[in-house]
Design a protein around this motif. Structure first.
Motif, PDB file in Angstrom:
ATOM      1  N   ARG A 307      -1.694   7.155  -4.343  1.00 23.38           N
ATOM      2  CA  ARG A 307      -0.447   7.937  -4.472  1.00 23.38           C
ATOM      3  C   ARG A 307       0.487   7.278  -5.489  1.00 23.38           C
ATOM      4  N   ASP A 308      -0.098   6.873  -6.613  1.00 21.37           N
ATOM      5  CA  ASP A 308       0.679   6.266  -7.703  1.00 21.37           C
ATOM      6  C   ASP A 308       1.462   5.048  -7.224  1.00 21.37           C
ATOM      7  N   ASN A 335      -5.765   0.691   0.413  1.00 16.94           N
ATOM      8  CA  ASN A 335      -5.910   2.085   0.819  1.00 16.94           C
ATOM      9  C   ASN A 335      -5.447   2.270   2.260  1.00 16.94           C
ATOM     10  N   ALA A 336      -5.303   3.520   2.655  1.00 18.41           N
ATOM     11  CA  ALA A 336      -4.748   3.833   3.969  1.00 18.41           C
ATOM     12  C   ALA A 336      -5.632   3.335   5.099  1.00 18.41           C
ATOM     13  N   SER A 412      -8.295   6.886   7.767  1.00 19.12           N
ATOM     14  CA  SER A 412      -6.910   7.316   7.782  1.00 19.12           C
ATOM     15  C   SER A 412      -6.577   7.968   6.453  1.00 19.12           C
ATOM     16  N   ASP A 413      -5.570   8.814   6.474  1.00 22.06           N
ATOM     17  CA  ASP A 413      -5.149   9.546   5.286  1.00 22.06           C
ATOM     18  C   ASP A 413      -3.718   9.151   4.970  1.00 22.06           C
ATOM     19  N   GLY A 414      -3.503   8.683   3.748  1.00 25.63           N
ATOM     20  CA  GLY A 414      -2.163   8.268   3.355  1.00 25.63           C
ATOM     21  C   GLY A 414      -1.261   9.411   2.956  1.00 25.63           C
ATOM     22  N   GLY A 415      -1.772  10.641   2.976  1.00 29.74           N
ATOM     23  CA  GLY A 415      -0.958  11.778   2.576  1.00 29.74           C
ATOM     24  C   GLY A 415      -1.183  12.136   1.128  1.00 29.74           C
TER      25      GLY A 415
END
Length: 735
Positions: A307-308, A335-336, A412-415
């Motif tokens: 996510r930059d 990472n997430a 997991s997902d960081g969005g």
């Protein structure tokens, strides 16, 4: 003795090495002594995203790839450039633009390169290395032999300009500031310090000056180390990976006590030391913190490359009665899933280590070093936190531990991140349009020409400078800024003729826009009346109500108003591949009449940041807003006396709406028409000026033409205006 250990190890990690490690041979210390954080707080997660320029600001050591703000270490005053515009009947207008030269310190460790750069959160430099705003740019990797920057040396003097050796810096020269409110924006940089991810072992080796040997297979995408000393720089690693340390033979060893692989050594109660030479020692002490006082949820804040490098958070949860929520910062790019696993392991480690013990054992017990596991009287496992030697015993500080702290990365997902468009500007496409009315007052006669320029480029095109162009195509005087992209395209086939009197519901035309991100939309009748979807196709001004997307930037247009604003004479003059322009003044640049001569050909040039040479556009006769409209409804008839009589209807540059339903306003200083007539072979037969919309040819003249075997006469009628004459209204009469 503990004070001696603290002093020696603190010196080794935080400053000069000297011979201090020699005193540590055979002694063992744990994280609480070696790395216990002082009262001062270290940098928080968000501090890496805020650009500073304060004296004494720490410059972090960057590992892997990270996004940081850096510190402005040198800058000149803003450079002001003024441009004056004006013309006949208009006061001079002076506009000011600003640029700046400055340098930013990025890392106190050499780096390999700089990737993307953001300014005020918007993409300033793309992956391809292209800048979205014009600037000169250089960067220095931070090696010990790097040279001075020429710009800094020229401004400060060679002897006074530092080379900033050992520090990676970025230098910006003449950076344009118009896009940022004429101030230096807050910049953040994607720093590429190493090829790919980096081993946690390598980070610890660097920060400890290669005095700590760490066993770990962890890898991080990036890490920003900062703090008042080496110990503080490593605190986040020590805290989040729960590291234990010991010193053997002059070397400090470290490993995570959450993942200890040592065998469990048993300790019997009978082996406890209860007295030394008849003097009693402290009894074994056991303490367990209430579960309600330890976290049931732990949130880890970190930086997420996907996510930059925006800050992210992942939380670990543990069932139980605790309502305590803890937060931990980790200035690392991970990472997430890894962040989720670290938070979960930390949470459980805190839970298992809530029980502590202190016992005395013989000095020669050989029970291990900090991080090793022991078992008391066959009960649960304990981990050695500290091993301190006394006169006749060794004091062990223990904490309880679990057997299932080793966890796989949790999915997991960081969005999702809404990233800035990263596209090159490409070559500028420039077009000019000359409106036959003043947009601000379309029902009044214009007092100046209404010449506009619009431009576009690739998907990343943002702006360009507009200049007068010389006859040879070279750049002349600055005209203005093309500050936003317009909607430009080309017609794929010939636009068929239609009626300027009716809503054209039969004709269609396909246009290909300059790139696929450009959009056209439908308009209902109310929106059309309000002026939406006005476009110039070739030289005809139209409005379209339907825009059907065909894909890849192609649209099928239909339901037209044709020949608007006196352009009906161009309805039948269309060609394939004509220019299509959507008339949106918000994205157009008005060109002052001081930059061209009315009704004479003129060229303009655009220069965008990716243009190797000026991009030219030309217009033949600018000044349509000052040109009278050609007459309409020209008719002929013969009188009873045999004279040929012509009549027509005047049109006006003012009053495009027929407000009073009588005559259109004249909008000129006088009413006068030039009538020219010629034979069918093109031979001129005469011309005359009249002050009313009518003209007669006497019977005797008609008879002369018949004797010359002239059977048809073509009449051209033009209205004279204050500035020039209109186009011709034509009629061919058989005599």
């Amino acid at each position: 003795m503990a004070t001696l250990v603290l002093t020696a190890v603190g010196t080794a990690v935080g400053g000069p090495i000297g011979g201090a490690l020699g005193a540590l041979v055979g002694q063992q210390v744990d994280q609480n002594i070696l790395f216990k954080p002082p009262a001062r707080e270290g940098p928080r997660i968000q501090e890496l995203a805020v650009q500073t320029s304060s004296y004494g600001t720490q410059i972090p050591r960057i590992f892997g790839s990270m996004r940081i703000a850096g510190s402005v270490i040198w800058a000149t005053d803003l450079k002001e450039t003024q441009n004056t515009e004006g013309g006949k009947g208009r006061p001079d207008t002076t506009t000011y633009s600003y640029s700046a030269c400055f340098a930013v310190a990025l890392s106190s460790r050499p780096i390999r390169g700089i990737g993307r750069i953001w300014a005020d959160g918007n993409l300033f430099r793309g992956v391809a290395g292209d800048f979205k705003t014009a600037t000169g740019f250089r960067f220095f990797e931070g090696h010990e032999d790097q040279s001075r920057d020429g710009l800094i040396a020229s401004a400060e003097g060679v002897d006074a300009a530092p080379a900033y050796r050992g520090m990676a810096i970025a230098v910006f020269e003449e950076m344009e500031l118009a896009d940022y409110g004429n101030r230096i924006p807050s910049l953040t940089f994607e720093i590429i310090a190493d090829d790919g991810s980096i081993d946690l072992v390598d980070i610890v080796n660097d920060l400890s000056d290669h005095r700590i040997s760490l066993y770990s297979q962890e890898r991080l995408d990036g890490y920003a180390a900062s703090g008042e000393n080496r110990r503080a720089a490593m605190d986040p690693i020590v805290d989040n990976y729960r590291l234990s340390f010991s010193a053997e033979n002059g070397v400090i060893f470290g490993h995570s006590r959450m993942k200890s692989t040592s065998s469990v050594k048993a300790i019997k109660t009978a082996s406890y030391v209860t007295d030394i030479n008849g003097s009693a020692v402290a009894k074994p002490q056991f303490e367990t913190v209430s579960e309600t006082k330890i976290p049931g949820q732990l949130t880890l804040r970190y930086y997420e490359p996907e996510r930059d490098y925006q800050s992210g958070s992942q939380s670990g949860f543990r069932p139980g009665i605790s309502r305590v929520i803890a937060q931990q910062d980790f200035p690392a790019a991970i990472n997430a899933s890894l962040a989720k696993r670290i938070s979960q392991e930390l949470l459980w480690n805190i839970y298992f280590e809530r029980s502590s013990a202190s016992i005395e054992v013989p000095r020669d017990a050989q029970l291990g070093k900090p991080g090793d596991l022991v078992q008391l009287d066959g009960q649960k496992a304990w981990v050695i936190r500290n091993h301190e030697f006394r006169a006749g015993s060794a004091s062990l500080s223990l904490t309880s531990t679990g057997t299932h702290l080793e966890m796989a990365d949790l999915e997991s997902d960081g969005g999702r991140s809404v990233s800035n468009l990263d596209a090159t500007a490409g070559v500028t496409r420039l077009a000019l349009f000359d409106l036959p009315f003043a947009p601000q007052a379309p029902n009044q006669a214009a007092t100046s020409a209404q010449l506009f320029a619009i431009a576009a480029g690739g998907k990343g095109w943002r702006n360009a400078d507009l200049y007068q162009a010389q006859a040879d195509g070279s750049v002349g005087k600055f005209v203005g800024k093309l500050s936003s992209p317009g909607i430009l395209g080309s017609v794929e086939q010939v636009f068929e003729p239609g009626s300027a009197l009716l809503l054209d519901q039969n004709t269609t035309v396909t246009v290909k826009l300059h790139h696929s991100d450009m959009r056209l939309n439908d308009a209902d009748d109310v929106q059309l009346y309000a002026g939406k979807n006005v476009a110039i196709l070739g030289q005809e001004i139209i409005q379209f109500a339907r825009a059907e997307a065909l894909g890849d930037g192609r649209y099928l247009l239909s339901r037209f108003y044709r020949g608007l604003a006196g352009t009906e004479r161009f309805i039948e003059n269309h060609k394939s591949q004509e220019v299509f322009m959507l008339v949106e003044l918000a994205s157009a640049t008005s060109i002052s009449p001081s930059h061209f001569t009315l009704f004479e050909p003129v060229k303009f040039a655009a220069l965008g940041r990716d243009d190797a040479v000026p991009v030219l556009a030309e217009i033949d006769s600018p000044g349509n807003a000052l040109r009278p409209r050609e007459p309409v409804h020209i008719k002929s008839s013969f009188t009873d006396a045999g004279d040929l009589e012509l009549v027509w209807t005047r049109r006006s540059r003012a009053g495009s709406e027929w407000v009073d339903h009588v005559d259109m306003p004249l909008a000129e200083e006088f009413e006068e028409y030039l009538v020219e007539w010629k034979s069918s072979s093109g031979e001129s037969l005469g011309e005359a000026s009249v002050g009313a919309p009518q003209f007669s040819v006497m019977k005797s003249q008609i008879l002369d033409y018949r004797e010359q075997e002239i059977s048809q006469i073509q009449f051209n009628v033009r209205q004279r205006g204050q500035y020039t004459m209109s186009a011709a209204a034509s009629l061919t009469v058989s005599i």
